[in-house]
Design a protein around this motif. Structure first.
Motif, short mmCIF file in Angstrom:
data_model
loop_
_atom_site.label_atom_id
_atom_site.label_comp_id
_atom_site.label_asym_id
_atom_site.label_seq_id
_atom_site.Cartn_x
_atom_site.Cartn_y
_atom_site.Cartn_z
N GLU A 81 112.49 31.77 132.07
CA GLU A 81 113.66 31.72 132.93
C GLU A 81 114.88 32.21 132.15
O GLU A 81 115.02 31.90 130.97
N PRO A 82 115.76 32.99 132.79
CA PRO A 82 116.98 33.45 132.12
C PRO A 82 117.87 32.26 131.82
O PRO A 82 117.73 31.21 132.47
N PRO A 83 118.81 32.36 130.84
CA PRO A 83 119.17 33.59 130.12
C PRO A 83 118.48 33.75 128.78
O PRO A 83 118.96 34.49 127.93
N THR A 84 117.36 33.06 128.54
CA THR A 84 116.69 33.15 127.25
C THR A 84 115.94 34.48 127.12
O THR A 84 115.32 34.94 128.07
N ILE A 85 116.00 35.07 125.92
CA ILE A 85 115.20 36.24 125.59
C ILE A 85 114.05 35.76 124.71
O ILE A 85 114.26 35.18 123.65
N TRP A 86 112.83 36.00 125.17
CA TRP A 86 111.66 35.55 124.43
C TRP A 86 111.05 36.69 123.64
O TRP A 86 110.80 37.77 124.17
N HIS A 87 110.81 36.44 122.35
CA HIS A 87 110.18 37.41 121.46
C HIS A 87 108.67 37.18 121.49
O HIS A 87 108.21 36.04 121.29
N GLN A 105 105.87 47.02 133.11
CA GLN A 105 106.43 45.69 132.91
C GLN A 105 107.95 45.73 132.83
O GLN A 105 108.54 46.68 132.31
N ALA A 106 108.59 44.69 133.37
CA ALA A 106 110.04 44.59 133.32
C ALA A 106 110.51 44.44 131.89
O ALA A 106 109.88 43.73 131.08
N VAL A 107 111.62 45.08 131.55
CA VAL A 107 112.12 45.04 130.18
C VAL A 107 113.08 43.88 129.95
O VAL A 107 113.42 43.58 128.80
N HIS A 108 113.53 43.23 131.00
CA HIS A 108 114.53 42.17 130.85
C HIS A 108 113.88 40.84 130.46
O HIS A 108 112.82 40.49 130.96
N GLY A 109 114.53 40.14 129.54
CA GLY A 109 114.08 38.81 129.16
C GLY A 109 113.02 38.78 128.07
O GLY A 109 112.62 37.70 127.64
N LEU A 110 112.56 39.96 127.63
CA LEU A 110 111.55 40.01 126.59
C LEU A 110 111.99 40.94 125.46
O LEU A 110 112.67 41.93 125.70
N ALA A 111 111.59 40.58 124.24
CA ALA A 111 111.75 41.47 123.09
C ALA A 111 110.40 41.53 122.38
O ALA A 111 109.77 40.49 122.17
N LEU A 112 109.95 42.71 122.07
CA LEU A 112 108.66 42.89 121.40
C LEU A 112 108.86 42.88 119.90
O LEU A 112 109.80 43.48 119.38
N GLU A 113 107.98 42.20 119.18
CA GLU A 113 108.02 42.18 117.73
C GLU A 113 106.81 42.91 117.17
O GLU A 113 105.68 42.64 117.57
N VAL A 114 107.06 43.85 116.26
CA VAL A 114 105.98 44.57 115.57
C VAL A 114 106.13 44.28 114.09
O VAL A 114 107.24 44.23 113.56
N THR A 115 105.02 44.05 113.41
CA THR A 115 105.10 43.64 112.01
C THR A 115 105.23 44.83 111.07
O THR A 115 104.56 45.85 111.24
N GLU A 116 106.06 44.67 110.05
CA GLU A 116 106.23 45.68 109.01
C GLU A 116 104.98 45.80 108.16
O GLU A 116 104.74 46.83 107.53
N GLN A 117 104.15 44.74 108.17
CA GLN A 117 102.98 44.72 107.31
C GLN A 117 101.77 45.40 107.94
O GLN A 117 100.68 45.38 107.37
N LEU A 118 101.93 45.99 109.10
CA LEU A 118 100.85 46.73 109.75
C LEU A 118 101.36 48.13 110.07
O LEU A 118 102.38 48.28 110.72
N PRO A 119 100.68 49.18 109.60
CA PRO A 119 101.19 50.54 109.81
C PRO A 119 101.16 50.94 111.28
O PRO A 119 100.20 50.66 112.00
N VAL A 139 112.73 46.31 120.75
CA VAL A 139 111.66 46.15 119.77
C VAL A 139 112.28 45.72 118.45
O VAL A 139 113.24 46.35 117.96
N TRP A 140 111.74 44.65 117.86
CA TRP A 140 112.19 44.16 116.57
C TRP A 140 111.09 44.36 115.54
O TRP A 140 109.91 44.21 115.85
N LEU A 141 111.48 44.68 114.31
CA LEU A 141 110.53 44.82 113.21
C LEU A 141 110.46 43.50 112.46
O LEU A 141 111.46 43.04 111.91
N ASP A 142 109.28 42.90 112.45
CA ASP A 142 109.08 41.57 111.87
C ASP A 142 108.60 41.68 110.42
O ASP A 142 108.11 42.72 109.98
N ALA A 157 115.78 47.54 117.80
CA ALA A 157 116.94 46.71 118.14
C ALA A 157 117.36 45.86 116.95
O ALA A 157 118.54 45.52 116.81
N GLY A 158 116.39 45.49 116.12
CA GLY A 158 116.73 44.64 115.00
C GLY A 158 115.57 44.44 114.04
O GLY A 158 114.47 44.95 114.24
#
Length: 227
Positions: A81-87, A105-119, A139-142, A157-158
């Motif tokens: 539920e808004p206004p939370t952004i879930w990673h 898929q809708a882009v609102h309300g979600l942030a995707l995390e991809v790990t730096e430790q996987l190429p 997209v965030w780099l974890d 994004a971060g």
């Protein structure tokens, strides 16, 4: 190796659930949190990190991880539920196998995390760009561990600083991380520091200028959804 493979296969037969951990964002009115998957019952004789587990699971076939990624994604979308952004975490195999699904898929309300430790192969990253980033998805780099280099992946994004950077932190290392955060901000990247367990760590991360903080200082992961 055979025992490890057997345990991985066994894990897929046990119940999966989701937990969440809040991300404190002192300078933003938007709430954030990370949603993670857990296996029940846990295996006390198998001390292995979630990242290592997914890496091993991926060796059994890309369909395993892609299926789980989509299950987490659908579950969070249905209950968030808004206004939370879930990673939520995303693996390269999911982009390869489900790019068309991601594009719907809708882009609102979600942030995707991809790990730096996987190429991430350039072609797969370009595909993620087309189906998610170019539509306004974040997209965030974890798991970032290098204070001397700003990530080169386009469209981020971060960046999330790995929790292990706090192990044996020296004043010189802290100064390098402060410079890293400043360089990220110059390039338009937000920064979240993970592994915050003490008030002292919180205060240091805030002096660096981190945009968000995450860790046991705000509690251990709690069952999802929030009731």
């Amino acid at each position: 190796m055979l025992r490890t493979t057997s345990r991985i296969r066994s894990a897929w037969t046990r119940r999966l659930s989701l937990v969440y951990q809040p991300i404190w964002t002192p300078l933003s009115t938007l709430r954030r949190g990370e949603v993670l998957s857990r296996i029940h019952p846990a295996d006390p004789e198998w001390p292995i990190s979630p990242l290592a587990w997914w890496r091993l699971a991926a060796t059994l076939g890309p369909g395993y991880v892609a299926h789980l990624d989509r299950w987490v994604w659908r579950t969070v979308q249905a209950q968030a539920e808004p206004p939370t952004i879930w990673h939520i975490n995303l693996w390269p195999q999911t982009v390869v196998r489900a790019a068309g699904w991601i594009a719907q898929q809708a882009v609102h309300g979600l942030a995707l995390e991809v790990t730096e430790q996987l190429p991430w192969p350039p072609a797969v990253w370009a595909q993620l760009h087309r189906v998610w980033i170019d539509r306004g998805g974040a997209v965030w780099l974890d798991d970032w561990t290098d204070p001397d280099q700003v990530p080169a992946l386009t469209g981020l994004a971060g960046v999330k600083l790995d929790l292990h950077i706090w192990d044996g932190m020296t004043p010189a290392q802290a100064a390098r991380w402060a410079q890293f955060v400043a360089r990220c901000h110059e390039r338009g990247l937000a920064v979240i520091a993970e592994g915050i367990e003490t008030e002292a760590q919180r205060d240091v991360a805030l002096t660096w200028g981190c945009d968000g903080l995450q860790g046991f200082l705000w509690g251990r992961p709690q069952p999802w959804p929030i009731l």
